[in-house]
Design a protein around this motif. Structure first.
Motif, short mmCIF file in Angstrom:
data_model
loop_
_atom_site.label_atom_id
_atom_site.label_comp_id
_atom_site.label_asym_id
_atom_site.label_seq_id
_atom_site.Cartn_x
_atom_site.Cartn_y
_atom_site.Cartn_z
N ASP A 89 11.56 11.07 -9.08
CA ASP A 89 12.65 10.63 -7.84
C ASP A 89 11.75 10.97 -7.12
O ASP A 89 11.84 9.82 -5.57
N GLN A 90 10.61 11.47 -6.96
CA GLN A 90 9.73 12.33 -5.78
C GLN A 90 8.99 10.96 -5.27
O GLN A 90 8.50 10.42 -4.86
N ALA A 91 8.59 10.10 -6.59
CA ALA A 91 7.47 9.19 -6.68
C ALA A 91 8.51 8.09 -5.24
O ALA A 91 7.62 7.16 -4.73
N GLU A 92 9.99 7.20 -5.94
CA GLU A 92 10.52 6.59 -5.32
C GLU A 92 10.64 6.70 -3.88
O GLU A 92 10.55 6.25 -2.96
N PHE A 93 11.25 8.22 -3.35
CA PHE A 93 11.61 8.25 -2.26
C PHE A 93 9.30 8.14 -1.76
O PHE A 93 9.49 8.10 -0.74
N GLN A 94 8.96 9.30 -2.49
CA GLN A 94 7.05 8.97 -1.33
C GLN A 94 6.98 6.79 -0.85
O GLN A 94 6.12 6.87 -0.18
N ILE A 95 7.01 6.66 -2.04
CA ILE A 95 6.53 4.94 -2.39
C ILE A 95 7.44 4.15 -0.63
O ILE A 95 6.85 3.93 0.16
N GLN A 96 8.61 4.94 -1.06
CA GLN A 96 9.78 4.49 0.69
C GLN A 96 9.47 5.33 1.61
O GLN A 96 9.57 4.10 2.66
N ASP A 97 8.56 5.66 1.49
CA ASP A 97 8.40 6.68 3.15
C ASP A 97 7.03 6.44 3.20
O ASP A 97 7.54 6.53 4.50
N ARG A 98 6.10 6.77 2.47
CA ARG A 98 4.73 6.23 3.07
C ARG A 98 3.74 5.04 3.14
O ARG A 98 4.26 4.35 2.45
N ILE A 99 4.00 4.37 4.22
CA ILE A 99 3.09 3.37 4.05
C ILE A 99 1.65 3.38 3.05
O ILE A 99 1.43 2.35 2.89
N SER A 100 0.92 4.35 3.22
CA SER A 100 0.08 4.97 2.55
C SER A 100 0.22 4.45 0.79
O SER A 100 -0.52 3.78 -0.31
N PHE A 101 1.07 5.19 0.27
CA PHE A 101 1.52 4.41 -0.99
C PHE A 101 1.97 2.92 -0.98
O PHE A 101 1.12 2.65 -1.87
N MET A 102 2.15 2.86 -0.11
CA MET A 102 2.97 0.89 -0.10
C MET A 102 1.54 -0.19 -0.18
O MET A 102 1.78 -0.88 -0.79
N ARG A 103 0.32 0.59 0.29
CA ARG A 103 -0.58 -0.22 0.43
C ARG A 103 -1.36 0.22 -0.66
O ARG A 103 -2.05 -0.73 -1.17
#
Length: 70
Positions: A12-26
């Motif tokens: 659940d935290q990973a899902e949220f952080q991927i949505q929240d952090r551009i660095s994770f998306m990159r």
């Protein structure tokens, strides 16, 4: 899985952080308009990946890459 291991994130935290952090998306090569995997998808992916030697190979390659960057 790499991000979860580095940051001690639950699915659940990973899902949220991927949505929240551009660095994770990159890191995941996702664009702003791309769909982010939900917690259930992350869990299913890990379940399938850990049934074989792929996860060990994944982290070995990641560790090798980090060693070359330093």
């Amino acid at each position: 899985m790499v991000l979860q291991a580095l940051y001690s994130l639950s699915d659940d935290q990973a899902e949220f952080q991927i949505q929240d952090r551009i660095s994770f998306m990159r890191f995941l090569r996702l664009g702003l308009g791309d769909r982010v995997p939900d917690a259930k998808t992350i869990w299913l992916f890990r379940e399938h990946l850990t049934k074989g030697p792929a996860v060990e190979n994944l982290f070995a390659r990641f560790d090798k890459h980090l060693a070359n960057v330093r």
